[in-house]
Design a protein around this motif. Sequence first.
Motif, PDB file in Angstrom:
ATOM      1  N   LEU A   6       0.872  -1.171   0.000  1.00 27.24           N
ATOM      2  CA  LEU A   6       0.000   0.000   0.000  1.00 27.24           C
ATOM      3  C   LEU A   6       0.904   1.214   0.000  1.00 27.24           C
ATOM      4  CD1 LEU A   6      -2.488   1.852   0.598  1.00 27.24           C
ATOM      5  CD2 LEU A   6      -2.251   1.183   2.996  1.00 27.24           C
ATOM      6  N   ILE A   7       0.721   2.106  -0.964  1.00 27.24           N
ATOM      7  CA  ILE A   7       1.474   3.364  -0.999  1.00 27.24           C
ATOM      8  C   ILE A   7       0.557   4.469  -0.478  1.00 27.24           C
ATOM      9  CG2 ILE A   7       2.584   5.108  -2.436  1.00 27.24           C
ATOM     10  CD1 ILE A   7       3.207   2.912  -4.463  1.00 27.24           C
ATOM     11  N   ALA A   8       1.021   5.203   0.526  1.00 29.11           N
ATOM     12  CA  ALA A   8       0.270   6.341   1.052  1.00 29.11           C
ATOM     13  C   ALA A   8       1.125   7.592   0.893  1.00 29.11           C
ATOM     14  CB  ALA A   8      -0.090   6.111   2.513  1.00 29.11           C
ATOM     15  N   ASP A   9       0.780   8.392  -0.107  1.00 31.12           N
ATOM     16  CA  ASP A   9       1.524   9.615  -0.404  1.00 31.12           C
ATOM     17  C   ASP A   9       0.584  10.577  -1.102  1.00 31.12           C
ATOM     18  OD1 ASP A   9       3.380  11.566  -1.641  1.00 31.12           O
ATOM     19  OD2 ASP A   9       4.929  10.143  -1.038  1.00 31.12           O
ATOM     20  N   ASP A  10       0.592  11.844  -0.705  1.00 36.62           N
ATOM     21  CA  ASP A  10      -0.329  12.805  -1.303  1.00 36.62           C
ATOM     22  C   ASP A  10       0.096  13.264  -2.692  1.00 36.62           C
ATOM     23  OD1 ASP A  10       1.848  14.190  -0.302  1.00 36.62           O
ATOM     24  OD2 ASP A  10       0.680  15.892   0.417  1.00 36.62           O
ATOM     25  N   SER A  11       1.301  12.946  -3.115  1.00 32.89           N
ATOM     26  CA  SER A  11       1.804  13.356  -4.425  1.00 32.89           C
ATOM     27  C   SER A  11       1.630  12.236  -5.461  1.00 32.89           C
ATOM     28  CB  SER A  11       3.285  13.717  -4.315  1.00 32.89           C
ATOM     29  OG  SER A  11       3.889  13.742  -5.590  1.00 32.89           O
ATOM     30  N   MET A  12       0.835  12.515  -6.502  1.00 32.89           N
ATOM     31  CA  MET A  12       0.643  11.513  -7.550  1.00 32.89           C
ATOM     32  C   MET A  12       1.978  11.203  -8.228  1.00 32.89           C
ATOM     33  SD  MET A  12      -1.625  11.216 -11.057  1.00 32.89           S
ATOM     34  CE  MET A  12      -2.551  12.634 -10.739  1.00 32.89           C
ATOM     35  N   LYS A  19       5.637   3.312  -7.543  1.00 34.92           N
ATOM     36  CA  LYS A  19       5.050   2.143  -8.231  1.00 34.92           C
ATOM     37  C   LYS A  19       6.040   1.536  -9.210  1.00 34.92           C
ATOM     38  CE  LYS A  19       1.084   3.494  -9.941  1.00 34.92           C
ATOM     39  NZ  LYS A  19      -0.313   3.632 -10.369  1.00 34.92           N
ATOM     40  N   ARG A  20       6.719   2.380  -9.970  1.00 37.41           N
ATOM     41  CA  ARG A  20       7.708   1.896 -10.936  1.00 37.41           C
ATOM     42  C   ARG A  20       8.859   1.180 -10.224  1.00 37.41           C
ATOM     43  NH1 ARG A  20       9.316   6.752 -14.072  1.00 37.41           N
ATOM     44  NH2 ARG A  20       7.441   7.171 -13.055  1.00 37.41           N
ATOM     45  N   THR A  21       9.363   1.785  -9.167  1.00 37.97           N
ATOM     46  CA  THR A  21      10.462   1.192  -8.405  1.00 37.97           C
ATOM     47  C   THR A  21      10.047  -0.148  -7.805  1.00 37.97           C
ATOM     48  OG1 THR A  21      11.282   3.405  -7.878  1.00 37.97           O
ATOM     49  CG2 THR A  21      12.089   1.595  -6.509  1.00 37.97           C
ATOM     50  N   LEU A  22       8.844  -0.190  -7.247  1.00 36.83           N
ATOM     51  CA  LEU A  22       8.352  -1.426  -6.640  1.00 36.83           C
ATOM     52  C   LEU A  22       8.156  -2.522  -7.677  1.00 36.83           C
ATOM     53  CD1 LEU A  22       5.850   0.207  -4.163  1.00 36.83           C
ATOM     54  CD2 LEU A  22       7.893  -1.097  -3.535  1.00 36.83           C
ATOM     55  N   ALA A  23       7.615  -2.172  -8.833  1.00 35.62           N
ATOM     56  CA  ALA A  23       7.407  -3.162  -9.896  1.00 35.62           C
ATOM     57  C   ALA A  23       8.742  -3.764 -10.327  1.00 35.62           C
ATOM     58  CB  ALA A  23       6.690  -2.524 -11.080  1.00 35.62           C
ATOM     59  N   GLU A  24       9.764  -2.936 -10.436  1.00 30.30           N
ATOM     60  CA  GLU A  24      11.088  -3.425 -10.820  1.00 30.30           C
ATOM     61  C   GLU A  24      11.648  -4.381  -9.763  1.00 30.30           C
ATOM     62  OE1 GLU A  24      13.382   0.126 -11.451  1.00 30.30           O
ATOM     63  OE2 GLU A  24      12.226   0.665 -13.247  1.00 30.30           O
ATOM     64  N   GLY A  25      11.239  -4.204  -8.511  1.00 23.70           N
ATOM     65  CA  GLY A  25      11.697  -5.067  -7.426  1.00 23.70           C
ATOM     66  C   GLY A  25      10.774  -6.241  -7.160  1.00 23.70           C
TER      67      GLY A  25
END
Length: 119
Positions: A6-12, A19-25
């Motif tokens: 779950l990503i909780a951040d107010d900046s899209m 999301k990109r970094t996590l997908a690569e990992g």
Amino acid sequence: MSNTVLIADDSMFMRQILKRTLAEGNYQVIAEATDGCEAISLFKEASPDIVLLDLTMTCKNGMTVLKEINNLDPNAKVVICSAMGQSKLIVEALNYGARDFIVKPYFNELIPALNKLVS
């Protein structure tokens, strides 16, 4: 199967980078919260393996969200991901149950930190 996040951040923009970094990992983003209230609600609904939590958000700030998530699940794996990397905040977050603290924009540390949590 990949670990869920779950990503909780107010900046899209920041959520997209994460999301990109996590997908690569090989991590799967299953929910995105834009404020602290949504983060708690999505945590309850989605039961992610890991929560990436910004400190500066509306409705409830990240420190409040961290405390509430840890009250809901003392074993929750919450990693603070914030540009506010003052040592006082890092110590406070770790004392409230954060498993790690990644200072933006040093995302090269993100996947190794998450891998330590799930191994």
